[in-house]
Design an enzyme around this catalytic site. Structure first.
Site, PDB file in Angstrom:
ATOM      1  N   ASP A  41     -86.872  59.350  13.904  1.00 45.84           N
ATOM      2  CA  ASP A  41     -85.441  59.572  13.696  1.00 45.84           C
ATOM      3  C   ASP A  41     -84.819  58.192  13.454  1.00 45.84           C
ATOM      4  OD1 ASP A  41     -82.656  59.939  14.077  1.00 45.84           O
ATOM      5  OD2 ASP A  41     -83.008  61.660  15.373  1.00 45.84           O
TER       6      ASP A  41
ATOM      7  N   THR B 256     -79.298  70.014  -3.207  1.00 44.10           N
ATOM      8  CA  THR B 256     -80.371  69.777  -2.226  1.00 44.10           C
ATOM      9  C   THR B 256     -80.029  70.580  -0.969  1.00 44.10           C
ATOM     10  OG1 THR B 256     -79.192  67.941  -1.200  1.00 44.10           O
ATOM     11  CG2 THR B 256     -80.629  67.382  -3.066  1.00 44.10           C
TER      12      THR B 256
ATOM     13  N   TYR C   9     -67.604  60.797   6.363  1.00 39.60           N
ATOM     14  CA  TYR C   9     -68.746  60.709   5.434  1.00 39.60           C
ATOM     15  C   TYR C   9     -68.449  59.651   4.370  1.00 39.60           C
ATOM     16  CZ  TYR C   9     -72.322  61.771   1.989  1.00 39.60           C
ATOM     17  OH  TYR C   9     -73.365  61.650   1.096  1.00 39.60           O
TER      18      TYR C   9
END
Ligand code: NDP
Ligand code: 8X3
Length: 250
Positions: free
Chosen positions: A58, A186, A151
């Site tokens: 991770d 995606t 984001y």
């Protein structure tokens, strides 16, 4: 001699398409992600074409990042190319309603994870005075759109870090590139909307970019002559003009 590319986020989308493209084009691969089953499956597929090593970690876990990279076998220790691709959006909420956990995830994965992986790999490039780092930014790193807030901030940071890397690594002949896509079909929206069916509507009514389109651009970027660096590239589907202007059929 074959170059070795280290790809984060190779279990899906852009990273997986890039692994397939680079395998086909004679690069050796270190493919990374958290989903071991997918890594093993991809390795099995690509091992017919090239040497492949998998690393499960991770990117948020600093220790795991450094241990994984330290664990590379001798034949994979020399990394010529780093593709910092792992990342996602988590949520699409106005900032006054945003989830702190989503904010943490985006900053920890998209920004700090990219830095940890880079920190572990850059020293060997500096020592050899060669290498190529490609950071996957976004059109969201070029402009801010409604509800994109954190984001967009994480991708603005990716572009700033890319520019900083290019400046600081300039004495060592290391190429540094940012590839900034608009809408690519995606698993990105499945993650952003946490399995909500509205994820399915994001790519409807127009032809979105496909992960293979970005893989092609990454391959092009990696195969320019030594004196040419693609510093910063923005790519949209033809139907998209900016983050909020997308020509869709009814
Ligand atoms: P996907 O969801 O299909 O792939 C994301 C990849 O990132 C997966 O392989 C996932 O692997 C990996 N990843 C996510 N979180 C972690 C983590 N904590 N640690 C390690 N790996 C992680 O999305 P995309 O292919 O679209 O996204 C790839 C990059 O492209 C991201 O940086 C994204 O921001 C960027 N991008 C995407 C666009 C789009 O419209 N799709 C447009 C512009 C940029 P695993 O879950 O196995 O760990
Ligand atoms: C992914 C593209 O428009 O969802 O970075 O931000 S967008």
């Amino acid at each position: 001699m074959k170059r070795t590319a280290f790809i984060t986020g190779a279990t899906s989308g852009i990273g997986m398409a890039t692994a397939r493209n680079l395998a086909r084009n004679g690069f050796r691969l270190i493919i990374c992600g958290r989903r071991k089953g997918r890594l093993d499956q991809l390795k099995q597929e690509l091992a017919k074409e090239t040497d492949v090593h998998t690393l499960k970690f991770d990117v948020r876990d600093k220790t795991a990042v450094f241990n994984a990279i330290e664990s590379l076998p001798k034949s994979f220790k020399k990394v010529d190319i780093l593709i910092n691709n792992a990342g996602n959006a988590h949520g699409l909420d106005p900032v006054n309603e945003g989830s702190v956990d989503d904010w943490d995830a985006m900053m920890d994965i998209n920004v700090k994870g990219l830095l940890y992986v880079s920190k572990a790999i850059i020293p060997q490039m500096v020592e050899r005075k060669s290498g190529h780092i490609i950071n996957i930014g976004s059109s969201a790193g070029k402009e801010v759109y409604p509800r994109g807030n954190v984001y967009c901030a994480s991708k603005h940071a990716v572009i700033a870090i890319t520019d900083g890397m290019r400046i600081d690594l300039n004495p060592y002949d290391i190429k540094v590139s940012a590839i900034n896509p608009g809408l690519v079909e995606t698993e990105f929206s499945e993650v952003r909307f946490k399995g909500d069916p509205k994820a399915n509507t994001v790519y409807q009514g127009y032809k979105a970019l496909q992960p293979e389109d970005i893989a092609d651009i990454i391959h092009f970027t990696l195969t320019r002559p030594p004196h040419v660096t693609i510093a910063d590239l923005l790519v949209f589907p033809t139907a998209q003009a900016n983050s909020v202007t997308v020509k869709k059929s009814d």
